[in-house]
Scaffold this motif. Structure first.
Motif, PDB file in Angstrom:
ATOM      1  N   GLN A   1       7.256 -10.796  -6.250  1.00 14.33           N
ATOM      2  CA  GLN A   1       7.287  -9.972  -7.455  1.00 14.33           C
ATOM      3  C   GLN A   1       6.235  -8.865  -7.386  1.00 14.33           C
ATOM      4  O   GLN A   1       6.470  -7.740  -7.848  1.00 14.33           O
ATOM      5  CB  GLN A   1       7.071 -10.844  -8.699  1.00 14.33           C
ATOM      6  N   ALA A   2       5.070  -9.169  -6.800  1.00 18.98           N
ATOM      7  CA  ALA A   2       4.043  -8.141  -6.636  1.00 18.98           C
ATOM      8  C   ALA A   2       4.536  -7.026  -5.720  1.00 18.98           C
ATOM      9  O   ALA A   2       4.323  -5.832  -5.984  1.00 18.98           O
ATOM     10  CB  ALA A   2       2.768  -8.762  -6.069  1.00 18.98           C
ATOM     11  N   TYR A   3       5.209  -7.401  -4.654  1.00 17.88           N
ATOM     12  CA  TYR A   3       5.756  -6.411  -3.712  1.00 17.88           C
ATOM     13  C   TYR A   3       6.812  -5.551  -4.391  1.00 17.88           C
ATOM     14  O   TYR A   3       6.810  -4.316  -4.265  1.00 17.88           O
ATOM     15  CB  TYR A   3       6.332  -7.155  -2.519  1.00 17.88           C
ATOM     16  N   LEU A   4       7.722  -6.177  -5.119  1.00 17.68           N
ATOM     17  CA  LEU A   4       8.778  -5.418  -5.791  1.00 17.68           C
ATOM     18  C   LEU A   4       8.194  -4.497  -6.863  1.00 17.68           C
ATOM     19  O   LEU A   4       8.713  -3.398  -7.088  1.00 17.68           O
ATOM     20  CB  LEU A   4       9.802  -6.381  -6.400  1.00 17.68           C
ATOM     21  N   TYR A   5       7.120  -4.944  -7.518  1.00 20.76           N
ATOM     22  CA  TYR A   5       6.458  -4.060  -8.480  1.00 20.76           C
ATOM     23  C   TYR A   5       5.840  -2.857  -7.763  1.00 20.76           C
ATOM     24  O   TYR A   5       5.971  -1.709  -8.211  1.00 20.76           O
ATOM     25  CB  TYR A   5       5.381  -4.820  -9.244  1.00 20.76           C
ATOM     26  N   ALA A   6       5.183  -3.120  -6.635  1.00 19.24           N
ATOM     27  CA  ALA A   6       4.530  -2.031  -5.906  1.00 19.24           C
ATOM     28  C   ALA A   6       5.542  -0.996  -5.429  1.00 19.24           C
ATOM     29  O   ALA A   6       5.247   0.206  -5.399  1.00 19.24           O
ATOM     30  CB  ALA A   6       3.750  -2.595  -4.715  1.00 19.24           C
ATOM     31  N   LEU A   7       6.749  -1.440  -5.048  1.00 18.59           N
ATOM     32  CA  LEU A   7       7.776  -0.488  -4.601  1.00 18.59           C
ATOM     33  C   LEU A   7       8.046   0.572  -5.658  1.00 18.59           C
ATOM     34  O   LEU A   7       8.271   1.742  -5.337  1.00 18.59           O
ATOM     35  CB  LEU A   7       9.078  -1.225  -4.282  1.00 18.59           C
ATOM     36  N   GLY A   8       8.047   0.157  -6.931  1.00 20.50           N
ATOM     37  CA  GLY A   8       8.307   1.112  -8.002  1.00 20.50           C
ATOM     38  C   GLY A   8       7.075   1.830  -8.494  1.00 20.50           C
ATOM     39  O   GLY A   8       7.160   2.943  -9.016  1.00 20.50           O
ATOM     40  N   ALA A   9       5.904   1.205  -8.336  1.00 20.22           N
ATOM     41  CA  ALA A   9       4.688   1.748  -8.948  1.00 20.22           C
ATOM     42  C   ALA A   9       3.963   2.767  -8.082  1.00 20.22           C
ATOM     43  O   ALA A   9       3.383   3.726  -8.600  1.00 20.22           O
ATOM     44  CB  ALA A   9       3.736   0.597  -9.294  1.00 20.22           C
ATOM     45  N   LEU A  10       3.960   2.566  -6.766  1.00 20.27           N
ATOM     46  CA  LEU A  10       3.080   3.367  -5.916  1.00 20.27           C
ATOM     47  C   LEU A  10       3.427   4.857  -5.936  1.00 20.27           C
ATOM     48  O   LEU A  10       2.530   5.706  -5.974  1.00 20.27           O
ATOM     49  CB  LEU A  10       3.119   2.838  -4.482  1.00 20.27           C
ATOM     50  N   THR A  11       4.711   5.192  -5.910  1.00 20.68           N
ATOM     51  CA  THR A  11       5.058   6.616  -5.938  1.00 20.68           C
ATOM     52  C   THR A  11       4.560   7.277  -7.219  1.00 20.68           C
ATOM     53  O   THR A  11       4.102   8.422  -7.198  1.00 20.68           O
ATOM     54  CB  THR A  11       6.577   6.806  -5.807  1.00 20.68           C
ATOM     55  N   GLY A  12       4.619   6.549  -8.335  1.00 14.45           N
ATOM     56  CA  GLY A  12       4.106   7.085  -9.590  1.00 14.45           C
ATOM     57  C   GLY A  12       2.606   7.244  -9.576  1.00 14.45           C
ATOM     58  O   GLY A  12       2.055   8.217 -10.122  1.00 14.45           O
ATOM     59  N   VAL A  13       1.910   6.291  -8.968  1.00 11.42           N
ATOM     60  CA  VAL A  13       0.446   6.365  -8.864  1.00 11.42           C
ATOM     61  C   VAL A  13       0.036   7.635  -8.125  1.00 11.42           C
ATOM     62  O   VAL A  13      -0.833   8.399  -8.580  1.00 11.42           O
ATOM     63  CB  VAL A  13      -0.098   5.122  -8.136  1.00 11.42           C
ATOM     64  N   PHE A  14       0.666   7.892  -6.977  1.00  8.56           N
ATOM     65  CA  PHE A  14       0.314   9.083  -6.200  1.00  8.56           C
ATOM     66  C   PHE A  14       0.764  10.368  -6.900  1.00  8.56           C
ATOM     67  O   PHE A  14       0.062  11.387  -6.864  1.00  8.56           O
ATOM     68  CB  PHE A  14       0.927   8.995  -4.805  1.00  8.56           C
ATOM     69  N   ALA A  15       1.918  10.328  -7.553  1.00  5.74           N
ATOM     70  CA  ALA A  15       2.418  11.527  -8.228  1.00  5.74           C
ATOM     71  C   ALA A  15       1.492  11.940  -9.365  1.00  5.74           C
ATOM     72  O   ALA A  15       1.208  13.132  -9.548  1.00  5.74           O
ATOM     73  CB  ALA A  15       3.832  11.273  -8.756  1.00  5.74           C
TER      74      ALA A  15
END
Length: 681
Positions: free
Chosen positions: A338-352
């Motif tokens: 679940q942490a991995y699947l969350y990171a898939l969606g979150a990381l692009t937003g963090v960098f953006a």
């Protein structure tokens, strides 16, 4: 005219531009106007506009919507669109929705394209929609202060495992005659149990059996004019008689062992709102916690003892966003997946949000896996045989791996789309780039003292700091405070090796995982690693460890080294992973050890499993996020969402069992059951 959808979504058919369920033999929304139907039934009859107009726009204020069938997400987008009209700066919208048969982004995009006014929101949703894989999925739309929690499961099962309080219910699904499981006694009992005082509901149906079931669990029910051709719909409010108003922490007789009262969230001892938070540590765990809390409107002060952020384990040159997939459904595997699947969606937003372009210290373009370990190969092949696994991983032959890598690979493997590599310091910098966050470098926190109003005073190397709440996220040093001295933190030495990039090796586009890992060239070097030596404490870079890393690389990927003019290390770094005895992080409130011993030692130590026990006593507004081991990038981001849940409430991002498995008191309870007062194993 009808036409099929995505072949993986074999239960859906298009009738013109309206999605139709082949399983339930029913349309997903009104052919006349699905968006208008959502607004009439769910927004208007839950009085959302009036309720949000009266909502205080303050840190910590949340409103939670629960939905029994996500479907195409149209109800969610309608609610999100209305929420945005109020321009909240601090208040947060939580949207929790169950969906047993989730759809893919392309299906949702087509379902939404007739509704131009929600087009921008639809695009955001489809860009980070989680894969149709079972379990909890959290997505945060930070700019609009909206948090979506999708439960890919049967609705009754999903809400029965959820610990939250819903303010307004969207009871949506196909017609009761065609979709009876969404209009069942177990589901409505779960709905009532998850309802806040005076919760409301609305639904498109007015079937007599539905009205009776809702009345049976405590809702009053009124009929109204339905949308378009529908004659009637209904809505209502949870009555006082139906409300479960008892606070478990106020239960004078205690709770049974089956309820795990030592891990239950206790109601706050005072009503002082949390506005200012101090986070100790500016590595991945601390930066992620600071970001999650700042996005929820809190003012966050981050204390870093070193001269710069990401200076300990988070200072390694490259890390991977990655997970080992397994068919075992242990709490550990569920958490990391679940942490991995969350990171898939979150990381692009963090960098953006931080304005950091892909390629500038990160790239999420997938990871290649090489099967150089027979046990891991068997485990992953078993996983790939399960339903929906193809959304997360695809098998590749040696020839296919070689083609993607750009050099010969003799072994078969797999492809994990969405994974990638990144510089941890870049991640931390992106997470901390928020106007609500202030970072104090070279500022060590020495001790914590509780105040009379539930806050904390921190003694630091630069003086005293006051905070309403504190998050301890400084790795190995987390156990140096009196309040957290019980934590068993394990140090594991690891060394990474740098190899100089050549024109040929610089063509590698994807990180490769084997018994170690190899990254594409960044700043002129490739990173390989990392060694694993739990019994060593030396801090200097060691040539023998470089040789070990290069030997593992040569065993799995000799074709890569053949491209390099030199196979010698050109640099490296030593760091110490911070872990726990069960390889799960500590995430949650800090327990008061003396109270746990006093409350539980006598009963649990004697095996008295039938008696009642009080709620576990933890320090008010003191939380821990530590021991993320080698999975800090994915684990820390998700742990931050869990910290936000413990601190501010709202829906948790994981099931109750997993929350308990992460609790910082778990080893206290295990040892008390073994008649030991030693804090850790």
């Amino acid at each position: 005219m009808t036409e099929p959808s995505d072949p993986k979504i074999d239960f859906l058919q298009w009738q013109e531009d309206t999605p139709y369920s082949l399983r339930s033999q029913d349309i997903y929304y009104s052919r006349q106007n699905g968006l208008a139907e959502s607004r009439h039934v769910f927004l208007d009859h839950n009085q959302l506009a009036a309720r949000w107009a009266a909502l205080k726009d303050e840190p910590g204020v949340q409103f939670t919507i629960g939905e029994t069938g996500f479907g195409t997400g149209l109800n969610f987008l309608a609610a999100w669109h209305l929420w945005n009209q109020f321009g909240f700066k601090c208040a947060y919208l939580n949207y929790v929705s169950a969906e047993k048969n989730p759809l893919t982004p392309d299906v949702l995009a087509r379902a939404h394209r007739a509704f131009s006014e929600i087009g921008a929101l639809s695009e955001q949703l489809c860009q980070i929609l989680p894969p149709p894989y079972p379990g909890f999925h959290r997505r945060v739309f930070a700019n609009e202060r909206v948090c979506l929690t999708l439960l890919h499961d049967d609705a009754a099962s999903a809400f029965s495992t959820l610990s939250t309080k819903v303010d307004a219910w969207f009871l949506d699904g196909f017609a009761p005659s065609r979709n009876p499981e969404l209009w069942s006694v177990p589901l409505f009992r779960a709905v009532a149990d998850c309802s806040a005082p005076n919760a409301t509901f609305a639904t498109f149906t007015s079937a007599s059996q539905v009205r009776q079931l809702l009345q049976d669990v405590g809702f009053n029910v009124a009929k109204h004019k339905g949308y378009a051709h529908k004659r009637e719909m209904c809505s209502g409010t949870l009555t006082l008689a139906g409300q479960n108003t008892e606070n478990p922490s106020a239960n004078k007789t205690g709770l049974p062992v089956s309820a795990a009262p030592w891990f239950i969230k206790r109601a706050p001892d005072c009503d002082t709102p949390i506005r200012n938070v101090t986070v100790i540590g500016a590595g991945l765990a601390g930066s992620a916690a600071a970001s999650a809390l700042a996005l929820r409107g809190l003012n966050v002060t981050v204390l870093e003892a070193e001269q710069d952020i990401a200076s300990a384990t988070s200072g390694n040159p490259i890390g991977l966003s990655f997970v080992r997939l397994s068919t075992h459904t242990s709490a550990q595997n569920r958490y990391y997946l679940q942490a991995y699947l969350y990171a898939l969606g979150a990381l692009t937003g963090v960098f953006a949000r931080a304005g950091i372009a892909e390629g500038d210290g990160w790239r999420l373009n997938g990871i290649l896996r090489v099967f150089d370990d027979a046990d891991e190969k068997r485990e992953l092949e078993a996983f790939m045989a399960t339903p929906q696994a193809s959304y997360l991983v695809q098998a590749l032959s040696a020839e296919q791996l070689s083609e993607r890598a750009g050099f010969p690979i003799a072994l078969p493997g797999a492809w994990q789309p969405g994974s990638g590599w990144m510089n941890p310091a870049t991640v931390c910098r992106a997470l901390l780039a928020h106007p609500n966050i202030r970072v104090h470098k070279a500022t060590a926190a020495h001790c914590l003292a509780a105040t009379d109003v539930g806050g904390w005073t921190l003694t630091t190397s630069q003086g005293l700091i006051s905070a309403d709440a504190v998050v301890i996220a400084n790795g190995h040093s987390a156990s140096e405070f009196q309040q957290t001295a019980h934590l068993d933190l394990r140090r594991v030495r690891g060394q990474v090796t740098k190899l100089a990039a050549t024109p040929a090796s610089s063509k590698l586009q994807h990180a490769i995982n084997y018994r170690g890992y190899l990254t594409p060239a960044w700043q002129g070097t490739h990173t390989i690693g990392a060694t694993y030596h739990p019994k060593r404490a030396d801090t200097e870079v060691c040539s023998a460890d470089h040789e070990e890393n290069i030997a593992h690389l040569n065993s799995a990927l000799p074709g890569f080294l053949a491209q390099n003019e030199s196979q010698a290390a050109c640099g490296g770094r030593v760091a110490f992973r911070c872990g726990s005895p069960d390889y799960l992080p500590y995430v949650g409130p800090a327990p008061i050890v003396a109270r746990y011993i006093a409350d539980y030692q006598d009963g649990l130590g004697k095996g008295q499993l039938k008696r009642l026990y009080p709620i576990g006593t933890c320090y008010p507004n003191l939380y821990i996020s530590a021991a993320h081991g080698s999975r800090g990038i994915t684990s820390s981001l998700f742990a931050a969402e869990i910290i936000a849940y413990w601190m501010l409430g709202g829906p948790p991002p994981v099931d109750t069992e997993t929350l308990h498995a992460l609790h910082p008191a778990r080893f206290l309870i295990r040892n008390l059951r073994r008649r030991s007062t030693t804090p850790a194993e």
